[in-house]
Motif scaffolding. Sequence first.
Motif, PDB file in Angstrom:
ATOM      1  N   SER A 199     -17.590   2.760  -9.233  1.00  0.00           N
ATOM      2  CA  SER A 199     -17.042   2.391  -7.927  1.00  0.00           C
ATOM      3  C   SER A 199     -17.749   1.164  -7.363  1.00  0.00           C
ATOM      4  N   ARG A 202     -13.747  -1.153  -2.042  1.00  0.00           N
ATOM      5  CA  ARG A 202     -12.413  -0.522  -2.052  1.00  0.00           C
ATOM      6  C   ARG A 202     -12.436   0.918  -1.516  1.00  0.00           C
ATOM      7  N   ASP A 205      -8.878   2.630  -1.542  1.00  0.00           N
ATOM      8  CA  ASP A 205      -8.419   2.999  -2.881  1.00  0.00           C
ATOM      9  C   ASP A 205      -9.226   4.163  -3.424  1.00  0.00           C
ATOM     10  N   LEU A 206     -10.528   4.149  -3.191  1.00  0.00           N
ATOM     11  CA  LEU A 206     -11.383   5.230  -3.674  1.00  0.00           C
ATOM     12  C   LEU A 206     -10.983   6.564  -3.058  1.00  0.00           C
ATOM     13  N   CYS A 209      -7.960   7.810  -4.839  1.00  0.00           N
ATOM     14  CA  CYS A 209      -8.329   8.253  -6.177  1.00  0.00           C
ATOM     15  C   CYS A 209      -8.966   9.640  -6.146  1.00  0.00           C
ATOM     16  N   CYS A 285     -11.747   3.343 -10.117  1.00  0.00           N
ATOM     17  CA  CYS A 285     -11.788   3.880  -8.754  1.00  0.00           C
ATOM     18  C   CYS A 285     -10.522   3.557  -7.956  1.00  0.00           C
ATOM     19  N   ASP A 286      -9.649   2.685  -8.477  1.00  0.00           N
ATOM     20  CA  ASP A 286      -8.408   2.384  -7.757  1.00  0.00           C
ATOM     21  C   ASP A 286      -7.187   3.007  -8.430  1.00  0.00           C
ATOM     22  N   ASP A 287      -7.403   3.812  -9.487  1.00  0.00           N
ATOM     23  CA  ASP A 287      -6.297   4.482 -10.167  1.00  0.00           C
ATOM     24  C   ASP A 287      -6.120   5.895  -9.626  1.00  0.00           C
ATOM     25  N   SER A 318      -0.508  -2.657  -5.163  1.00  0.00           N
ATOM     26  CA  SER A 318      -1.714  -2.450  -4.355  1.00  0.00           C
ATOM     27  C   SER A 318      -1.496  -1.497  -3.194  1.00  0.00           C
ATOM     28  N   ARG A 412      -3.152   1.057 -10.624  1.00  0.00           N
ATOM     29  CA  ARG A 412      -2.886   0.126  -9.528  1.00  0.00           C
ATOM     30  C   ARG A 412      -2.964  -1.308 -10.068  1.00  0.00           C
ATOM     31  N   ARG A 414      -2.813  -5.108  -9.498  1.00  0.00           N
ATOM     32  CA  ARG A 414      -2.986  -6.087  -8.421  1.00  0.00           C
ATOM     33  C   ARG A 414      -2.516  -7.463  -8.863  1.00  0.00           C
ATOM     34  N   GLU A 422     -11.184 -10.209  -4.384  1.00  0.00           N
ATOM     35  CA  GLU A 422     -12.210  -9.168  -4.430  1.00  0.00           C
ATOM     36  C   GLU A 422     -13.410  -9.580  -5.279  1.00  0.00           C
TER      37      GLU A 422
END
Length: 529
Positions: A199, A202, A205-206, A209, A285-287, A318, A412, A414, A422
Amino acid sequence: MIPTLFRSARTPTGVLLLLAAVAAVLAVSGSVYPEALGGTAVVLALVAILQRFSRLQDAVGQISELRARSSLQDQAIATLSDEAAVAAEAFEALALDLDRDLTEVSERIEALGLDLGRTRESLDSALSEIDSVSPRFAAQDAELRQLRTKIDGSTDFARHAARQLRSIVDDLESRVPNSDRTEVAAEVDDPVLSIAIPSFNRPDDLRQCLESIVAAVERADTHRVEVWITDDCSVIDAAPRLAREFALAHSYMGFRWLPENVGLEANLIECARRCRGEYLWVLGCDDLVAPEGFPRMLEDVEAGLSDVLVYDKERIDSSGVELQNRVAGSRPEGLQQDEQLRVGSPLEYAELTGVLSGLGFISTVVVRRAPFLDVDPGPYMNLTLFPQVAIVFEAFTESDVVYRNSPLVMHRTRTPQEKLGEAVGRREEGFMAGGQSRDGRYHGAALAAMLQRVCDRSTLEPEDFVHVPERLLRESSLLDWIRKNMARAAKAGLVLDPSVTVDAERFLSVAEAARARSGQIVDQAPDNS
């Protein structure tokens, strides 16, 4: 009887019948009265005359019939003659019309020739005018080039400003008391699966997840899954704070904070250091976890289906909206939903899907943890940002790979601008920026060097990769793709570590020689990407 015969004697045929009857009577009578025989002869002669007369009449009738037919033919001929006359008149009229049309066409062609002449004069005039304004265009082009240089400079300045801003934020963070970042241990006895989450920032997003993990684990009603979140020294304090809150709220979750940023590449491995499960799943961590795919994967893990398990994925943008288009080539083709495919090794799987395109997306790969972590990742760091791919090749060289055609995650996806925004100021900035310089830096000599180092540490040889494709961006031979990216690096003036160049040429010299012996055709298509 005699009266009947006389009535029938109105026709030549009837007369013949009458005479024949008389002759018959006379013949009978001659047998009784001999003097009647002379009359019989006379009658027979008359019969012969009448027979000839009858034939003559038949001939006359045929002649009459022929004359009638001839008359009809004459009438038909007259009719055809009349029609031919009419046709001749029509043809003459048509000929006159064609003559008028040809005359009109000739006049139009002549007029068109005049128009073309005037058009040519206009074009000559236009060319002269263009020649007269070309110097002005050249001056404007020079101005545009100067403007482009200024824009490039502004872009560099913006990146520099962003780095400075990040430095200021880091300084402010260091002066403000941080929230509690004390490690929280996951409390799971004998876990069969460890989910490791690298991580960084985000927090929104976290959160999504982690919520998807909680929903999946609770739906599966299992007590053999542990989750470890490793924060890579996020500059946004909300991210580690959120991760620790989730770990405190769920006993099967653990939290670890790194006091220094090690980078995405290193954290892909570092995040697994606290894990204890039989299998390891590194999840971005964004999935998001796919609700239907998680229980199927858990069944495969509990059954020990294979050392390496690979799954399909779905894509979201996103904001979390599902994307309908799917990236081809990252999975075997021709499989039904939930169908599985077993191959003998990671190399055989790469021959179906490519190296990075097939095994590079880490959130779809589940492996046995111990052999994976036994590999020293050092030789594969700072090359491609895909060290886990090299580790899989080294750790599981002879192990089966099972692919299941069932989505395990919602990835995710982007835009390049979002990725770059980022990554500004981080070591991954060049990778996230994309473009040919990215391919030249990470997917050329660096990829070849990584594969050579795998060969140095396993039973694989460079010639084993001759028939491997690469589909990360487009369908290509792996070797051709590496060579084209090396050309891009040279064009961009990128300078690589000498050891990387040496290992890359070691790999390519052997692999390309093996390809030449096999007769495989080299891709000569121009690089238009």
